[in-house]
Enzyme design. Structure first.
Site, PDB file in Angstrom:
ATOM      1  N   LYS A   1       9.519 -17.190 -11.061  1.00 16.14           N
ATOM      2  CA  LYS A   1       9.510 -16.136 -12.151  1.00 16.14           C
ATOM      3  C   LYS A   1       8.264 -16.482 -13.205  1.00 16.14           C
ATOM      4  CE  LYS A   1      11.354 -13.639 -11.095  1.00 16.14           C
ATOM      5  NZ  LYS A   1      11.448 -13.028 -10.018  1.00 16.14           N
ATOM      6  N   CYS A  47       0.853  -1.116  -0.069  1.00 16.54           N
ATOM      7  CA  CYS A  47      -0.028   0.145  -0.071  1.00 16.54           C
ATOM      8  C   CYS A  47       0.797   1.218  -0.017  1.00 16.54           C
ATOM      9  CB  CYS A  47      -0.948   0.022   1.306  1.00 16.54           C
ATOM     10  SG  CYS A  47      -2.129  -1.140   1.368  1.00 16.54           S
ATOM     11  N   LYS A  52       5.357  -5.141  -5.106  1.00 14.35           N
ATOM     12  CA  LYS A  52       7.039  -5.369  -5.054  1.00 14.35           C
ATOM     13  C   LYS A  52       7.580  -5.309  -3.586  1.00 14.35           C
ATOM     14  CE  LYS A  52      10.689  -4.672  -7.523  1.00 14.35           C
ATOM     15  NZ  LYS A  52      11.144  -5.928  -7.926  1.00 14.35           N
ATOM     16  N   TRP A  68      -2.751  -2.658  -1.882  1.00 13.34           N
ATOM     17  CA  TRP A  68      -2.833  -4.200  -1.893  1.00 13.34           C
ATOM     18  C   TRP A  68      -3.433  -4.563  -0.838  1.00 13.34           C
ATOM     19  CZ3 TRP A  68      -1.248  -8.405   0.686  1.00 13.34           C
ATOM     20  CH2 TRP A  68      -0.690  -9.511  -0.011  1.00 13.34           C
ATOM     21  N   ARG A 119       4.008  -0.617  -4.841  1.00 10.92           N
ATOM     22  CA  ARG A 119       3.478  -1.226  -3.511  1.00 10.92           C
ATOM     23  C   ARG A 119       2.116  -1.917  -3.422  1.00 10.92           C
ATOM     24  NH1 ARG A 119       7.001   1.126   0.300  1.00 10.92           N
ATOM     25  NH2 ARG A 119       5.597   0.516   2.009  1.00 10.92           N
ATOM     26  N   ASN A 172      -1.624   1.839   5.780  1.00 10.19           N
ATOM     27  CA  ASN A 172      -0.918   0.727   5.318  1.00 10.19           C
ATOM     28  C   ASN A 172      -0.384  -0.288   6.715  1.00 10.19           C
ATOM     29  OD1 ASN A 172       1.005  -1.122   4.003  1.00 10.19           O
ATOM     30  ND2 ASN A 172       2.649   0.544   4.382  1.00 10.19           N
ATOM     31  N   GLY A 173      -0.849  -1.604   6.167  1.00  8.23           N
ATOM     32  CA  GLY A 173      -0.667  -2.441   7.474  1.00  8.23           C
ATOM     33  C   GLY A 173      -1.671  -3.396   7.725  1.00  8.23           C
ATOM     34  N   GLU A 176      13.865 -20.464  -8.650  1.00 12.07           N
ATOM     35  CA  GLU A 176      13.640 -19.123  -9.132  1.00 12.07           C
ATOM     36  C   GLU A 176      13.086 -18.939 -10.395  1.00 12.07           C
ATOM     37  OE1 GLU A 176      13.730 -16.309  -7.867  1.00 12.07           O
ATOM     38  OE2 GLU A 176      13.925 -15.041  -9.489  1.00 12.07           O
ATOM     39  N   HIS A 190       8.925 -39.314  -6.132  1.00 19.06           N
ATOM     40  CA  HIS A 190       8.421 -39.772  -4.802  1.00 19.06           C
ATOM     41  C   HIS A 190       6.923 -39.001  -4.609  1.00 19.06           C
ATOM     42  CE1 HIS A 190      11.879 -41.744  -3.691  1.00 19.06           C
ATOM     43  NE2 HIS A 190      12.519 -40.765  -3.941  1.00 19.06           N
ATOM     44  N   GLU A 241       4.686 -16.435 -11.157  1.00 19.24           N
ATOM     45  CA  GLU A 241       4.322 -14.984 -10.865  1.00 19.24           C
ATOM     46  C   GLU A 241       4.000 -14.109 -11.975  1.00 19.24           C
ATOM     47  OE1 GLU A 241       7.146 -12.680  -8.465  1.00 19.24           O
ATOM     48  OE2 GLU A 241       8.621 -13.261  -9.654  1.00 19.24           O
TER      49      GLU A 241
END
Ligand code: G6P
Length: 608
Positions: free
Chosen positions: A485, A2, A603, A76, A27, A100-101, A481, A504, A488
């Site tokens: 990528k 946010c 981000k 967000w 954000r 924000n929070g 990674e 397995h 997302e």
């Protein structure tokens, strides 16, 4: 998470609030809104979706609105789905806030306010802040005292800015475990959840202490402690800051940032290479090399870079390293000892779980090192020592150049520690340093020239709803990674497996044409991973191998092979990561996804 902005000054507030929000949009971007004083009181305009939706409303109804003071928010969603109602600002009686929070005890506070007659309009936890503030304000008509009382009641994390209906052209702000800065600039006075919003105006700002209420007017900013006493926080002067150069001729920030990688690696290494050898503060090397164990703590891509670092440090310096997910570490820490050291990796330097883990270790008097990309960020400020990656501003939500820069810095650090522990000779260190500083950027540039072929491969392979990545050892770390990528930004379900583990359970999911991407480097495990690739090929998977050396067995097994030339086996992953970043980018484009702002992500994750 946010973005928050507040403004009071002698200039039109609305364009300044919108401009600030655009700088903070990284954000969170599922809704946005602003509230501002006009001659007829506070006006709130907000809408689900990107800031452009709020702008469109403003153009329609408030074309000629005049205001010199207001607050803004880009959200967000945490509590309550993205919607017009849940968008901030929220108003209750005389008080309008943005937050924000996360307010952890909001349910009990909401019940209390409802019992007192407040009607809530949103599903958010944030609205309770406005309701409580309004209640206390009605008792004594003192905004600072009301907000102090609110802080006493809130559990959780917050950065808040607030307007009071009859306190014209004044913004109040307070924070706990969440960033909020205040800045006096020639353009007017600002609150912002990140310095980046005011960077073009000033190199000095204030960070209100927790428990302090800051009062911002066009004349200046005052700070009030819990008893209403005035405080004077020390100014923070920014001596260096990342510069956002925009995306140039590139269609997306992500693509531009992938193409920045050679420079990001060079700039990062420049600070830590002297006469061809790795160079770090001796005190830092002393402490890390004497550690019983080094814990690397981080989230997301930074954690994946940390895993590469674990490989480098253990192999080159012989110091045991554990990589820990910050959100787990803070509540379920491993049994560390007082001789252990802790490295916190973060691009933003603001990730809540990473910062909280670091505070926990700092509070125990143990040694902490931050490895961050953003100067003056919370994690950089609070660590005992800080090492900077010099990747420059990273704007696309999916981290790319920061990963390569983090990996490069960890490699140099491992070399320096290897020299310190006597396991790496000066001659070897010099050769390996050259391979990193010259060889890796050259190898990355070569991968970049193959973007068209990588696009073709992505179109050929990413046609199924699921995709699996395989690798062993450091190849597995890169597989993790690469999987992150791709998922997302393309929203394809992706999973990475240690290649031997696949059989397995997960192999049950392999059927005709499911893409399986194997990462293979080095000789010790080449034959083993090729066998694992053959096992899925035998079950009709579509196999792509990304390798440092295309041997005939790889060509026979895979539907396609991509070779990444690299200066040394141990540096393959830093170079091959670029293949996967481009692969994810092209897949996301093909699927029509918003590459730079993928759905549901942000981000900078400043909530836990
Ligand atoms: C978010 C971002 C990721 C990033 C992670 C850790 O999830 O979307 O790209 O890797 O946070 O962020 P940090 O700033 O601590 O590296």
């Amino acid at each position: 998470m946010c973005g928050i902005i507040g403004y009071c000054g002698g200039n039109p507030a609305i364009p300044r609030l919108l401009n600030g929000l655009k700088k903070l949009e990284y954000r969170g971007y599922d809704s946005a809104g602003i509230a501002f004083f006009t001659e007829s009181g506070i006006v709130t305009v907000k809408a689900e979706g990107r800031i452009a939706n709020t702008e469109a409303l403003l153009r329609g109804d408030y074309e000629n609105a005049v205001s010199v003071c207001g607050i803004g928010h880009t959200r967000w969603a945490t509590t309550g789905r993205p919607s017009d109602f849940n968008a901030h600002p929220h108003r209750s009686g005389a008080v309008t806030i943005v937050h924000n929070g996360i307010i952890e005890n909001y349910k009990e506070l909401k019940a209390e306010c409802e019992a007192a007659g407040t009607v809530f309009r949103s599903q958010t936890d944030s609205e309770v802040i406005a309701a409580l503030a309004d209640g206390y304000y009605r008792e004594n008509a003192d905004p600072v005292a009301a907000l102090q009382k609110v802080m006493e009641r809130l559990k959780g994390s917050y950065a808040v800015t607030a307007l009071f209906e009859d306190r014209t052209n004044t913004v109040y702000g307070f924070r706990r475990d969440s960033p909020l800065i205040a800045a006096e600039t020639p353009d007017g006075n600002y609150f912002a959840s990140d310095y980046i919003a005011v960077k073009h105006l000033t190199d000095t700002y204030f960070l209100p202490e927790e428990g302090v209420v800051a009062e911002l007017t066009a004349r200046g900013i005052r700070y009030f402690g819990p008893q209403g006493e005035q405080r004077a926080p020390a100014p923070v002067t920014v001596t260096e800051s990342n510069r956002d150069d925009g995306k140039g001729d590139f269609p997306h920030y992500m693509l531009k940032e992938i193409f920045d990688i050679p420079e990001a690696i060079r700039n990062t290494c420049r600070d830590h290479v002297l006469e061809g050898l790795p160079s770090f503060d001796d005190g830092l090397l002393q402490r890390l090399s004497a550690a019983g164990r080094i814990y690397i703590v981080a989230c997301g891509t930074a954690l994946n870079a940390g895993k590469l670092g674990k490989g480098y440090i253990e192999r080159l310096a012989g110091i045991p390293v554990s990589c820990e997910t910050a959100s787990e570490f803070r509540y379920f820490p491993p049994l560390y000892g007082k001789n252990d050291c802790f490295v916190f990796i973060s691009q933003s330097g603001e990730t809540a779980d990473t910062a909280a883990s670091m505070r926990m270790i700092n509070a125990q008097g143990l040694y902490t090192v931050a490895l961050v990309n953003t100067p003056n960020s919370t994690i950089a400020r609070e660590a005992a020592d800080v090492l900077y990656t010099r990747a420059g501003v990273e704007t696309a939500v999916a981290s790319t150049k920061a990963y390569n820069a983090q990996g490069a810095l960890l490699f140099l650090l491992a070399l320096a520690l290897g020299m310190k522990t006597g396991r790496v000779s000066a001659a070897d260190a010099a050769r390996k340093t050259g391979e990193l500083t010259d060889g890796v950027p050259a190898a990355v540039r070569k991968v970049l020239t193959e973007s068209a072929r990588i696009r073709e491969l992505s179109h050929r392979f990413c046609t199924a709803p699921s995709c699996f990545f395989l690798g062993r050892g450091p190849d597995f770390f890169l597989a993790e990674e690469s999987s992150l990528k791709l998922k997302e930004i393309s929203y394809i379900h992706c999973e990475a497996y240690a290649a031997g583990e696949l059989k397995h359970g997960t192999i049950a999911l392999i059927e005709k044409d499911v893409p399986v991407i194997a990462v293979i480097s080095g000789e010790t495990i080449r034959a083993k991973t090729i066998n694992n690739a053959a096992e899925v090929k035998a079950r009709s998977a579509k196999v792509l191998i990304v390798t440092d050396r295309a041997v005939p067995e790889e060509r026979e097994t895979a539907d396609a092979v991509f070779t990444v030339d690299c200066p040394a086996e141990e540096l393959f992953h830093l170079c091959a990561a670029v293949f996967f970043q481009l692969f994810a980018y092209h897949t996301a484009l093909l699927r029509g996804c918003d590459v730079d702002k993928p759905r549901n992500l942000a981000k900078s994750v400043t909530v836990e």
